[in-house]
Design a protein around this motif. Structure first.
Motif, PDB file in Angstrom:
ATOM      1  N   ASP A 308      -3.441  -3.010   6.545  1.00 37.61           N
ATOM      2  CA  ASP A 308      -2.149  -2.368   6.281  1.00 37.61           C
ATOM      3  C   ASP A 308      -1.555  -2.800   4.937  1.00 37.61           C
ATOM      4  OD1 ASP A 308      -2.225  -0.941   8.605  1.00 37.61           O
ATOM      5  OD2 ASP A 308      -1.049  -2.390   9.760  1.00 37.61           O
ATOM      6  N   ASP A 309      -1.782  -4.067   4.568  1.00 40.91           N
ATOM      7  CA  ASP A 309      -1.278  -4.551   3.277  1.00 40.91           C
ATOM      8  C   ASP A 309      -1.896  -3.763   2.126  1.00 40.91           C
ATOM      9  OD1 ASP A 309       0.257  -6.585   4.458  1.00 40.91           O
ATOM     10  OD2 ASP A 309      -1.483  -7.908   4.555  1.00 40.91           O
ATOM     11  N   LEU A 311      -3.300  -0.670   2.330  1.00 36.36           N
ATOM     12  CA  LEU A 311      -2.919   0.743   2.404  1.00 36.36           C
ATOM     13  C   LEU A 311      -1.542   0.979   1.795  1.00 36.36           C
ATOM     14  CD1 LEU A 311      -4.220   1.721   5.968  1.00 36.36           C
ATOM     15  CD2 LEU A 311      -5.295   2.114   3.752  1.00 36.36           C
ATOM     16  N   GLN A 312      -0.640   0.032   1.979  1.00 35.51           N
ATOM     17  CA  GLN A 312       0.703   0.168   1.410  1.00 35.51           C
ATOM     18  C   GLN A 312       0.702   0.087  -0.113  1.00 35.51           C
ATOM     19  OE1 GLN A 312       3.209  -2.726   3.363  1.00 35.51           O
ATOM     20  NE2 GLN A 312       2.789  -1.905   5.396  1.00 35.51           N
ATOM     21  N   LEU A 313      -0.388  -0.456  -0.659  1.00 31.83           N
ATOM     22  CA  LEU A 313      -0.491  -0.602  -2.111  1.00 31.83           C
ATOM     23  C   LEU A 313      -0.945   0.668  -2.823  1.00 31.83           C
ATOM     24  CD1 LEU A 313      -2.167  -4.042  -2.947  1.00 31.83           C
ATOM     25  CD2 LEU A 313       0.102  -3.259  -3.603  1.00 31.83           C
ATOM     26  N   PRO A 315       0.011   3.844  -3.388  1.00 33.20           N
ATOM     27  CA  PRO A 315       0.869   4.510  -4.385  1.00 33.20           C
ATOM     28  C   PRO A 315       1.102   3.635  -5.618  1.00 33.20           C
ATOM     29  CG  PRO A 315       1.783   4.755  -2.181  1.00 33.20           C
ATOM     30  CD  PRO A 315       0.689   3.737  -2.081  1.00 33.20           C
ATOM     31  N   LYS A 316       1.229   2.328  -5.419  1.00 33.28           N
ATOM     32  CA  LYS A 316       1.428   1.403  -6.533  1.00 33.28           C
ATOM     33  C   LYS A 316       0.217   1.402  -7.455  1.00 33.28           C
ATOM     34  CE  LYS A 316       3.471  -2.110  -8.665  1.00 33.28           C
ATOM     35  NZ  LYS A 316       4.739  -1.972  -9.401  1.00 33.28           N
ATOM     36  N   TRP A 510     -11.711   3.107   6.641  1.00 34.73           N
ATOM     37  CA  TRP A 510     -10.371   3.695   6.488  1.00 34.73           C
ATOM     38  C   TRP A 510     -10.412   5.220   6.591  1.00 34.73           C
ATOM     39  CZ3 TRP A 510      -8.361   0.876   1.484  1.00 34.73           C
ATOM     40  CH2 TRP A 510      -8.070  -0.457   1.802  1.00 34.73           C
ATOM     41  N   GLU A 514      -7.784   5.121   9.908  1.00 33.19           N
ATOM     42  CA  GLU A 514      -6.361   5.110   9.546  1.00 33.19           C
ATOM     43  C   GLU A 514      -5.966   6.168   8.514  1.00 33.19           C
ATOM     44  OE1 GLU A 514      -7.080   0.651  10.446  1.00 33.19           O
ATOM     45  OE2 GLU A 514      -8.233   2.382   9.736  1.00 33.19           O
ATOM     46  N   GLN A 518      -4.131  11.579   6.757  1.00 31.29           N
ATOM     47  CA  GLN A 518      -3.307  11.569   5.545  1.00 31.29           C
ATOM     48  C   GLN A 518      -4.084  12.085   4.335  1.00 31.29           C
ATOM     49  OE1 GLN A 518      -1.551   7.720   4.707  1.00 31.29           O
ATOM     50  NE2 GLN A 518      -1.724   8.054   2.497  1.00 31.29           N
TER      51      GLN A 518
END
Length: 567
Positions: A308-309, A311-313, A315-316, A510, A514, A518
């Protein structure tokens, strides 16, 4: 380490906007030089001479410099400039006065990483210079009238006369390789200054020239002599990269390259080392690094993260890489840079050792397969996908086929990568790895992720003396990093036989779990991809078989980039 930018003409608002977007790469200070003919900007990350006296752009006589990087042997060069006086202890002032004394010939004295912009007020000409390996980035835009340069594309596009039109060839090459290679850039009229090149702009035209190239001749040398000379060059290069007025740390992966680097450095000073790992043990490779750090006595820092860490990155990462970039290891690289920046301002990275000393096992595996596929070339019309392109007698085409993520016949229009001259298959593979994969993938990844965290990354394996020596060795000496393994055996015997290991990001997992919904939702929206790639064919194959995850990932990363930079 800093960020540089500029353009012909004068526009303070544009300078300030470009400066602001490059601020993470130079948070400590900034400055401008303006004239009717040309303007320069600089963002500073203070590493050598932390005082305001070393601020840039820096002027001397008729020259103005805006410079990004480090020239590690600057004090040695200073000894040759006895007729000059100096008001700082910075390498910038020495570089400037070296260029004043020797002109472009001065670059042959520089050991380091650099992107230099030099404006000559008397001749009204700009010179751009990029280091030999391409550690420091340098982009430019020229449409016949407007000339703009910057360390990152995100600054170029802020100029009011920049036309943000997609370059189809660069896009096509991205989908084939996972990065935009060579001189190409994702926008039209936009280019990368190639490593080992300089550029001259006289207000009307642009000329680029090569000032350095890899050696052509091989040395007649025994293996033991090669090993001892490698040791001496490594120690010299490693010592250079410790030159700093701030603390220097090290990314420690637990592999051969960073472990050898660490084993030499701890003999000179106490160092901090940084490693990251997955909380999920299926993907975790950090334990060896921790063991190595304990043996060497470094002050070791670890960061464990989960899926999850990462995946949250995403867009960054799309924002940091202002061109489409498909190397998923950028995610953990960003995290280890963030960890390191909490403790140091400079970190050494062991990139380049694989390219210099034959560290990629697949090259040797595919060398053995070449002759089999060569015999199949008459069956090419009946072969599919990668096999179709591997069935060739051309070393270069075979090497490219091994890299393809999306195949040329899956593109709406086929564009091929510029050919490198080579007479042996391994030579072709080594040249591709150095000129393209290292320069346009590995070093781009490290530069963007560290600069986004205001951290300077240094590459001790990429001193040009070491590069030239490695490429002068007989090919047989550059198999599986044997020289580095033997050197490491003398320092840390238990590590010398470890297989090659990279940081494995579970993309396939992935995309099948997950991220699946998307990613497919995003890919089904209208996009420039539709005019470049036969997208639906690849998606259907992915849904049917679960394969083609690399191709899906490249399209997904392109879409994330497109949403950020093409709106």
């Amino acid at each position: 380490m800093c960020r540089i930018f500029g353009f012909n003409g004068k526009n303070r608002e544009t300078l300030e906007r470009m400066s602001e977007v490059l601020a993470p790469g130079g948070p400590d200070d900034y400055g401008f030089f303006e004239s009717e003919a040309f303007s320069l900007g600089h963002r500073r990350l203070s590493i050598i001479d932390l005082s305001s006296h070393a601020k840039q752009p820096m002027k001397f006589d008729n020259l103005v410099i805006s410079y990004n990087g480090e020239v590690y042997n600057y004090n040695e060069i200073k000894n040759e400039l006895s007729e000059y006086s100096f008001s700082t202890t910075s390498d910038t002032e020495i570089i400037l006065k070296a260029l004043h004394k020797w002109g472009l010939e001065a670059v042959h004295k520089f050991h380091g990483m650099f992107a230099i912009a030099l404006w000559d007020k008397s001749t009204q000409k700009l010179t751009l210079i990029r280091d030999r390996a391409g550690v420091k980035p340098l982009y430019y835009y020229f449409d016949g009238k407007t000339f703009i340069f910057a360390s990152e594309l995100k600054a170029l596009i802020l100029h009011p006369k920049f036309n943000k039109n997609l370059d189809i060839r660069a896009s096509s090459l991205y989908f084939q390789l996972g990065f935009v290679p060579g001189k190409h850039a994702i926008f039209q009229n936009t280019f990368k200054l190639l490593p080992g090149h300089y550029l001259l702009f006289d207000g009307k035209s642009v000329v680029t020239k090569e000032y350095w190239k890899l050696p052509q001749k091989k040395l007649a040398i025994s293996y033991e002599e090669a090993k001892e000379q490698t040791r001496a060059l490594l120690q010299k290069s490693f010592a250079y990269r410790l030159v700093s007025d701030v603390e220097v740390g090290l990314f420690l992966s637990g592999g051969i390259d960073s472990s050898l680097l660490a084993s030499y450095l701890v003999k000179k000073r106490n160092i901090k080392t940084f490693t990251i790992g997955f909380k999920d043990e299926r993907f975790n490779e950090a334990k060896i690094a921790a063991q190595t750090a304990k043996i060497l006595g470094t002050k070791h820092y670890e960061l464990y993260f989960d899926v999850d860490d990462l995946l949250q990155l995403l867009p960054k990462i799309a924002e940091i890489f202002d061109e489409p970039f498909g190397d998923s290891s950028a995610l953990p690289t960003y995290l280890v840079a963030k960890l390191a920046r909490e403790h140091v301002k400079v970190a050494l990275s062991a990139d380049g050792a694989d390219e210099l000393f034959g560290g990629y096992p697949l090259n040797f595996k595919n060398q053995k397969r070449f002759f089999f596929y060569k015999m199949l070339r008459f069956l090419r019309p009946f072969l599919r996908k990668k096999r179709k392109y591997m069935a060739t007698k051309s070393f270069w085409e075979y090497k490219l086929a091994l890299r393809y993520r999306i195949y040329p016949d899956e593109l709406q229009e086929e564009f091929l990568l510029d050919v490198l001259e080579c007479d042996e298959l391994l030579e072709c593979m080594f040249l591709f790895d150095f000129h393209y994969f290292l320069a346009d993938d590995v070093l781009v990844k490290v530069d963007r992720t560290t600069m986004a965290n205001s951290l300077e990354a240094r590459e001790p394996y990429l001193d040009h003396d070491l590069i030239e020596f490695a490429f002068s060795l007989p090919l047989a000496y550059r198999h599986h990093k044997q020289i580095l393994r033997d050197l490491l055996y003398e320092e840390l015997p238990h590590l010398a036989k470890l297989p090659k290991q990279g940081f494995s990001v579970p993309i396939k997992y992935w995309l099948r779990n997950e991220l699946k919904e998307q990613v497919l939702d995003l890919l089904h929206t209208p996009s420039a991809i539709d005019s470049i790639v036969k997208k639906d064919t690849i998606i259907k194959e992915f849904l049917r078989s679960g394969k083609r995850t690399n191709a899906i990932w490249l399209m997904y990363m392109f879409r994330l980039w497109e949403e950020r930079y093409m709106q």
